[in-house]
Design an enzyme around this catalytic site. Structure first.
Site, short mmCIF file in Angstrom:
data_model
loop_
_atom_site.label_atom_id
_atom_site.label_comp_id
_atom_site.label_asym_id
_atom_site.label_seq_id
_atom_site.Cartn_x
_atom_site.Cartn_y
_atom_site.Cartn_z
N ASN A 1 32.46 24.31 50.13
CA ASN A 1 33.20 24.60 51.35
C ASN A 1 32.30 24.36 52.56
O ASN A 1 31.22 24.96 52.62
CB ASN A 1 33.66 26.06 51.37
CG ASN A 1 34.61 26.40 50.26
OD1 ASN A 1 35.24 25.55 49.66
ND2 ASN A 1 34.70 27.69 49.94
N HIS B 1 19.95 27.51 56.93
CA HIS B 1 21.20 27.88 56.24
C HIS B 1 20.98 27.88 54.73
O HIS B 1 21.20 26.88 54.06
CB HIS B 1 22.29 26.86 56.62
CG HIS B 1 23.67 27.24 56.17
ND1 HIS B 1 24.80 26.73 56.76
CD2 HIS B 1 24.12 28.05 55.18
CE1 HIS B 1 25.87 27.22 56.17
NE2 HIS B 1 25.47 28.02 55.19
N HIS C 1 24.75 28.83 41.95
CA HIS C 1 25.69 29.48 41.04
C HIS C 1 25.21 29.24 39.62
O HIS C 1 24.53 28.25 39.33
CB HIS C 1 27.11 28.92 41.21
CG HIS C 1 27.72 29.20 42.54
ND1 HIS C 1 28.05 30.47 42.97
CD2 HIS C 1 28.07 28.37 43.56
CE1 HIS C 1 28.57 30.41 44.19
NE2 HIS C 1 28.59 29.15 44.57
N ASN D 1 26.07 36.85 53.31
CA ASN D 1 27.16 37.15 52.37
C ASN D 1 26.62 37.59 51.01
O ASN D 1 26.86 36.98 49.97
CB ASN D 1 28.11 35.97 52.22
CG ASN D 1 27.42 34.71 51.71
OD1 ASN D 1 26.20 34.55 51.84
ND2 ASN D 1 28.19 33.81 51.12
N ASP E 1 22.56 24.47 53.20
CA ASP E 1 23.58 25.36 52.64
C ASP E 1 23.32 25.57 51.15
O ASP E 1 24.23 25.54 50.33
CB ASP E 1 24.99 24.81 52.88
CG ASP E 1 26.09 25.83 52.56
OD1 ASP E 1 25.77 27.02 52.40
OD2 ASP E 1 27.26 25.43 52.44
N ASP F 1 28.97 33.46 57.51
CA ASP F 1 29.11 32.23 56.73
C ASP F 1 29.72 32.50 55.37
O ASP F 1 29.32 33.41 54.65
CB ASP F 1 27.76 31.55 56.54
CG ASP F 1 27.90 30.29 55.71
OD1 ASP F 1 28.71 29.43 56.09
OD2 ASP F 1 27.24 30.20 54.66
#
Length: 436
Positions: free
Chosen positions: A286, A70, A317, A104, A313, A160
């Site tokens: 999240n 992930h 950013h 995504n 995950d 996801d």
């Protein structure tokens, strides 16, 4: 040719835990035994020349390379945050030799064209980079061509970042996934129950005058999707589980025979919602960090096997994107370079899991679940290897990732990565125990 000497070899796939040497020839594990005679090896294998290297793994564990099911490498579309090459560098620095990317991106990985773009670029990566395709076109209500994407290398399907709200569409997808013998990974949040994403709806959110994401926004989705999996026979992964109630429900549905896999991130078994006060938007993700109750339930789930996978995950950013007021900041933190250290520090050192049990959740479990033929360093297997000292402390200061959005900067952890070896080649070294 590479000889790893004096290490503690732990291979959860075969329950091997032994002090031994490991020999790599032509990218494969050739021999595992005590005191491999290098002179004999050199005599048996001609034309070694400068292609021979020896590593002294004294005081270190030699394990299968870690597998992260992930990650977000933001490629294509958001490469100012991360790309396939920089993300692979970060993965190698964290001991990972295989990663599975989420869909995504921009455009989303919902066509053969975009899937091919990913795999062509991944050819230049240091490690094994795999891709899950989107489950629906543009994450809306129309299913992708699962047959063609699966045929062209998608290792599973996921939206996801966005929950699949249509029960009808998800059931149809599960029936197709069952037919293809592939996997669906699910982001479990009912957005209609959430006022502010990225923070638990509780005492901390109230102190910040925010209404957050309540535990039930995850629980209701987990319950629905587990029931669908039970009735369709599909294999699903519940991604980045954060709710203690969901852990209990997954344990229950497994007892009924459902093929449901639970995944957890290091930040969810390490931190609670209190981290938002200290770290602000760096602790926004999240699903959100929740309470000490939820953290305790997650650790129980790791201990009894309800939760089979630890995944990061990894969600990069930029500084400017995170350096805004809480409600406007994007959710997510990076995690590849802190994952093993956090797991050793929080789980192994505190007596919750043995090092072999912990490594299984990073190696053979995700490999078996996704049918990767990885996570095993038996003789004849591909030499994807992580060498680390579980008792050596290190301080998190900088990253190989393009981004640095982590609440763990400055934290001291156990479990220093020494080498990462992928397909028999050294792809990361901290220059500590190299004998070239």
């Amino acid at each position: 040719m590479l000889l790893i000497k004096n290490g503690r070899i732990i291979n959860p796939a075969t329950e091997l835990d032994s002090m031994a040497d490991l020999l790599i020839v032509d990218g494969k594990v050739s021999e595992i035994s005590k005191n491999i005679d290098i002179k004999k090896v050199k005599n048996e294998i001609k034309n070694i020349g400068t292609n021979f290297k020896e590593l002294d793994a004294s005081d270190c564990i030699v394990s299968p390379g870690l597998i992260d099911t992930h990650v977000h490498f933001r490629d294509p579309g958001f490469t100012h945050k991360e790309d396939i090459i920089s993300g692979s560098d970060a993965a190698a620095a964290g001991g990972f030799t295989t990663v599975i990317m989420m869909a995504n991106t921009n455009p989303k990985v919902d066509t053969i064209e975009t899937l091919n773009y990913v795999y062509n670029k991944a050819k230049n990566a240091k490690i094994n980079v795999l891709q899950e395709a989107a489950l629906t076109h543009d994450f809306k209500d129309k299913l992708v061509d699962m047959d063609e994407l699966h045929k062209n290398g998608a290792v599973g399907f996921t939206n996801d970042g966005v929950p699949v709200m249509s029960t009808r569409v998800l059931k149809e997808a599960m029936l197709k996934a069952k037919e293809l013998d592939t996997i669906i990974a699910l982001h479990e949040e009912d957005n209609s129950l959430i006022s502010t994403h990225g923070i638990n709806d509780g005492m901390i959110s109230k102190s910040l005058k925010l209404n957050g994401a309540p535990r039930e926004s995850e629980d209701v989705m987990v319950a629905r999707d587990c029931i669908l999996a039970l009735n369709t026979g599909a294999k699903i992964v519940i991604q980045h589980i954060s709710s203690g109630n969901s852990v209990d429900f997954i344990r229950y549905i497994k007892s009924m025979g459902a093929n449901v896999i639970a995944e957890v991130t290091p930040h969810h078994f390490t931190l609670t919602e209190d981290a938002v006060i200290e770290h602000g938007t760096l602790a926004k993700m999240n699903p959100p960090l929740r309470t000490s109750y939820d953290k305790k339930k997650i650790i129980e789930g790791l201990k009894d096997g309800t939760i089979e996978i630890i995944a990061t995950d990894h969600a990069p950013h930029s500084y400017d994107e995170k350096n805004v007021e809480f409600s406007k900041a994007p959710s997510g933190i990076i995690g590849l370079e802190t994952a093993l250290g956090l797991a050793i520090t929080e789980l192994e050192k505190k007596g919750h899991l043995t090092i072999s049990q912990l490594l299984a959740k990073f190696t053979i479990n995700p490999s078996n679940i996704y049918k990767l033929d990885k996570g095993d360093i038996s003789v004849g297997k591909t030499a994807d290897i992580c060498i680390f000292n579980k008792d050596e402390k290190f301080t998190i200061e900088k990253f190989h990732s393009k981004s640095s959005n982590s609440p763990f900067i400055g934290k001291q952890l156990y479990g220093k990565i020494k080498y990462t070896i992928c397909n028999g080649e050294i792809v990361f070294s901290d220059q500590y125990i190299d004998k070239l």
